[in-house]
Write a protein that holds these residues in place. Sequence first.
Motif, PDB file in Angstrom:
ATOM      1  N   PHE A   1    -108.583  61.459  47.459  1.00 31.37           N
ATOM      2  CA  PHE A   1    -109.938  61.489  46.449  1.00 31.37           C
ATOM      3  C   PHE A   1    -109.407  61.093  45.039  1.00 31.37           C
ATOM      4  N   ASP A   2    -108.167  60.984  44.819  1.00 30.35           N
ATOM      5  CA  ASP A   2    -107.792  60.572  43.558  1.00 30.35           C
ATOM      6  C   ASP A   2    -108.443  59.586  42.756  1.00 30.35           C
ATOM      7  N   ASP A   3    -108.465  58.248  43.665  1.00 28.20           N
ATOM      8  CA  ASP A   3    -109.189  56.964  43.148  1.00 28.20           C
ATOM      9  C   ASP A   3    -110.571  57.224  42.814  1.00 28.20           C
ATOM     10  N   ALA A   4    -110.957  58.039  43.611  1.00 29.89           N
ATOM     11  CA  ALA A   4    -112.564  58.237  43.127  1.00 29.89           C
ATOM     12  C   ALA A   4    -112.691  59.041  42.119  1.00 29.89           C
ATOM     13  N   ALA A   5    -111.921  60.136  41.868  1.00 33.04           N
ATOM     14  CA  ALA A   5    -111.728  61.079  40.973  1.00 33.04           C
ATOM     15  C   ALA A   5    -111.715  60.349  39.654  1.00 33.04           C
ATOM     16  N   ARG A   6    -110.899  59.434  39.429  1.00 30.85           N
ATOM     17  CA  ARG A   6    -110.314  58.703  38.101  1.00 30.85           C
ATOM     18  C   ARG A   6    -111.454  57.881  37.633  1.00 30.85           C
ATOM     19  N   ALA A   7    -112.131  57.219  38.933  1.00 31.82           N
ATOM     20  CA  ALA A   7    -113.214  56.273  38.568  1.00 31.82           C
ATOM     21  C   ALA A   7    -114.600  57.113  38.424  1.00 31.82           C
ATOM     22  N   ALA A   8    -114.769  58.334  38.802  1.00 34.32           N
ATOM     23  CA  ALA A   8    -115.824  59.025  38.234  1.00 34.32           C
ATOM     24  C   ALA A   8    -115.627  59.685  36.832  1.00 34.32           C
ATOM     25  N   ALA A   9    -114.502  59.830  36.509  1.00 33.23           N
ATOM     26  CA  ALA A   9    -114.048  60.456  35.279  1.00 33.23           C
ATOM     27  C   ALA A   9    -114.507  59.149  34.117  1.00 33.23           C
ATOM     28  N   ASP A  10    -114.233  58.075  34.652  1.00 35.76           N
ATOM     29  CA  ASP A  10    -114.625  56.897  33.870  1.00 35.76           C
ATOM     30  C   ASP A  10    -116.100  56.807  33.498  1.00 35.76           C
ATOM     31  N   VAL A  11    -116.742  57.380  34.516  1.00 38.36           N
ATOM     32  CA  VAL A  11    -118.273  57.237  34.197  1.00 38.36           C
ATOM     33  C   VAL A  11    -118.730  58.711  33.221  1.00 38.36           C
ATOM     34  N   LEU A  12    -118.042  59.758  33.944  1.00 39.05           N
ATOM     35  CA  LEU A  12    -118.695  61.113  33.375  1.00 39.05           C
ATOM     36  C   LEU A  12    -118.348  61.049  31.904  1.00 39.05           C
TER      37      LEU A  12
ATOM     38  N   HIS B   1    -109.775  74.233  19.649  1.00 36.14           N
ATOM     39  CA  HIS B   1    -108.180  73.761  19.405  1.00 36.14           C
ATOM     40  C   HIS B   1    -107.783  74.128  18.324  1.00 36.14           C
ATOM     41  N   ALA B   2    -108.499  73.501  16.913  1.00 35.15           N
ATOM     42  CA  ALA B   2    -108.160  73.895  15.739  1.00 35.15           C
ATOM     43  C   ALA B   2    -107.887  75.226  15.366  1.00 35.15           C
ATOM     44  N   ALA B   3    -108.764  76.142  16.310  1.00 34.51           N
ATOM     45  CA  ALA B   3    -108.794  77.596  15.975  1.00 34.51           C
ATOM     46  C   ALA B   3    -107.499  78.255  16.899  1.00 34.51           C
ATOM     47  N   GLY B   4    -106.731  77.430  17.692  1.00 42.74           N
ATOM     48  CA  GLY B   4    -105.785  77.975  18.391  1.00 42.74           C
ATOM     49  C   GLY B   4    -106.227  78.581  19.887  1.00 42.74           C
ATOM     50  N   ARG B   5    -107.412  78.270  20.131  1.00 45.71           N
ATOM     51  CA  ARG B   5    -107.765  78.563  21.343  1.00 45.71           C
ATOM     52  C   ARG B   5    -107.561  77.623  22.536  1.00 45.71           C
ATOM     53  N   LYS B   6    -107.208  77.936  23.824  1.00 41.85           N
ATOM     54  CA  LYS B   6    -107.060  77.144  24.815  1.00 41.85           C
ATOM     55  C   LYS B   6    -108.587  76.846  25.413  1.00 41.85           C
ATOM     56  N   VAL B   7    -108.554  75.787  25.626  1.00 44.26           N
ATOM     57  CA  VAL B   7    -109.877  75.222  26.178  1.00 44.26           C
ATOM     58  C   VAL B   7    -109.842  74.859  27.939  1.00 44.26           C
ATOM     59  N   VAL B   8    -110.688  75.467  28.453  1.00 40.51           N
ATOM     60  CA  VAL B   8    -110.638  75.485  29.911  1.00 40.51           C
ATOM     61  C   VAL B   8    -111.984  75.080  30.453  1.00 40.51           C
TER      62      VAL B   8
ATOM     63  N   HIS C   1    -109.638  68.657  42.699  1.00 40.79           N
ATOM     64  CA  HIS C   1    -109.271  67.636  42.795  1.00 40.79           C
ATOM     65  C   HIS C   1    -110.229  66.355  42.252  1.00 40.79           C
ATOM     66  N   LEU C   2    -111.463  66.860  42.294  1.00 42.91           N
ATOM     67  CA  LEU C   2    -112.562  65.784  41.628  1.00 42.91           C
ATOM     68  C   LEU C   2    -112.727  65.815  40.324  1.00 42.91           C
ATOM     69  N   VAL C   3    -112.249  66.707  39.618  1.00 40.27           N
ATOM     70  CA  VAL C   3    -112.771  67.080  38.139  1.00 40.27           C
ATOM     71  C   VAL C   3    -111.530  67.165  37.242  1.00 40.27           C
ATOM     72  N   LYS C   4    -110.070  67.102  37.897  1.00 37.49           N
ATOM     73  CA  LYS C   4    -108.880  67.328  36.874  1.00 37.49           C
ATOM     74  C   LYS C   4    -108.837  65.938  36.141  1.00 37.49           C
ATOM     75  N   PRO C   5    -109.071  64.621  36.619  1.00 34.28           N
ATOM     76  CA  PRO C   5    -109.005  63.546  35.840  1.00 34.28           C
ATOM     77  C   PRO C   5    -110.088  63.424  34.490  1.00 34.28           C
ATOM     78  N   LEU C   6    -110.961  64.055  34.604  1.00 31.98           N
ATOM     79  CA  LEU C   6    -111.978  64.265  33.752  1.00 31.98           C
ATOM     80  C   LEU C   6    -111.624  65.267  32.637  1.00 31.98           C
ATOM     81  N   ALA C   7    -111.212  66.366  33.175  1.00 34.88           N
ATOM     82  CA  ALA C   7    -110.735  67.266  32.163  1.00 34.88           C
ATOM     83  C   ALA C   7    -109.406  66.895  31.163  1.00 34.88           C
ATOM     84  N   ASP C   8    -108.520  66.093  32.103  1.00 35.28           N
ATOM     85  CA  ASP C   8    -107.292  65.684  31.187  1.00 35.28           C
ATOM     86  C   ASP C   8    -107.987  64.679  30.040  1.00 35.28           C
ATOM     87  N   ALA C   9    -108.977  63.816  30.589  1.00 36.45           N
ATOM     88  CA  ALA C   9    -109.626  62.679  29.464  1.00 36.45           C
ATOM     89  C   ALA C   9    -110.322  63.420  28.431  1.00 36.45           C
ATOM     90  N   LEU C  10    -110.726  64.695  28.710  1.00 38.75           N
ATOM     91  CA  LEU C  10    -111.459  65.391  27.378  1.00 38.75           C
ATOM     92  C   LEU C  10    -110.456  66.245  26.818  1.00 38.75           C
TER      93      LEU C  10
END
Length: 488
Positions: free
Chosen positions: A74-85, A101-108, A116-125
Amino acid sequence: MAAAAFFDLDRTLVRKASGPALSRAMRESGVVSNKLPGESLLYWWMNAFGETLGSIALARQAVLVAAGKPDGAFDDAARAAADVLVDQVGPFARILIDQHHAAGRKVVMATTTPYHLVKPLADALGFDDVIATRYAVGDNGKYNGRHDGRFVWSWGKLGAVKDWAREHDIDLKESFAYSDSVFDIPLLSAVGNPGAVNPDPRLLMVAIAKRWPILSFDAPPGTLTFPVVDIEARRLALMLTRPETFPYVRFEINGLDNIPADGPVILAGNHRSYFDMATMAVVVGRTGRGASFLAKREIFDVPVLGGVMRLLGGVRVDRDHRDPNAADPLEEAAVALAGGDLVGVMPQGTIPRGLDFFSDQLEGYPGTARLAAMTKAPVIPFALSGTEVVWPRAASMPNVLSFLNPPKIVVNIGTPVELKYRSEKADTRRIMDAISAQLPKDAKNLKPTSIDEVASTYPGGKIPQADLPAIEQAIADNTAKGRRKRST
């Protein structure tokens, strides 16, 4: 202990359900072949009213769709969807992520959607981690049709977040969580700072009862967006503020095309009357844009009106710094601009009174120049004239009975001011000169020739005794000049 910020995905980070983009990407990549039965109707319902038990049941069964496919299929599909989302993420969500992030908090990202479908979007953001439903992979390297760990939904999502918080030494009572769904009430209740983002009808009622912030990531913080229908109150107000709303005046608006259709803009102009705000609402309404605006503290201190102003995009300016805990208005305006908003400001700060009202050499506070330097947003100058006839400062109400012979209000809008960003004083002068240059000819070189003219610029029409000698002398000089001009 540290703190974190947890963001739901569907109808929270992204404006609508992510499913259509993910489903389309999977079909186009060939990893699945057909739409699921009723898929379009399901997503329509979710976009309108939020997630349902039926949609969650379908999400649980989606693990079977992956069964037998190799890990990574599903990796290719996940990356393509991330480009749209990524383009569907609200602008103020991105700003909020940066602020955490500026306040020192982790963002999750905390979502039911498979990891496996949302990890590329999370990385992009720029997310630090993802808490999501995971599909198990067998010894043969293929998905085996079972979940790996919790199904991350409702109480299961809270459990997964608690597991992650213990692992990363996070204090949930100091943390933040954002979601649209009534099913995320367990998580929202567990953190110290919950936010209901575009809440579904049931979460809306709970948020109102618990006094949780009700947010939209498409509008600046503090402004009201009507949940469910997802309409900003300020845009609705501008839609209703049309020239036809004011049959007792005529509007002449010049240079409207100088206001960009999108992107950050500082709209800076002169102040003549209490009717200026209504006039600029008509102008901005014709652009089709929403707008934030800076206004002095006294307006926000008026019961009811102040709250309404805030919900419609008002930013409170406390020049006297009476409230040490008040937010910095320029920082608030800068956030609005960073989200692509239009911000209106009148650098004079208040309506000039006395002889200053008649001068076309305008003076202003440096805040507009400072905001421009902070954000590099273009400053578009505008000049108003005629609003003082509709609602002079001396009057408690506007003249709404002039239907037969309505006065004309002229609004001239110029091109961006060329600023240097080296000196606030010099840039303020450039801004004020640009506004002055937009004044109509009949609004320049005004010379009052009666006490009544000048009195109309004071609250209640009363001239302070200390101002009277200079005013009387100026009127005498203007009258004498007028006689000499007529005699020649």
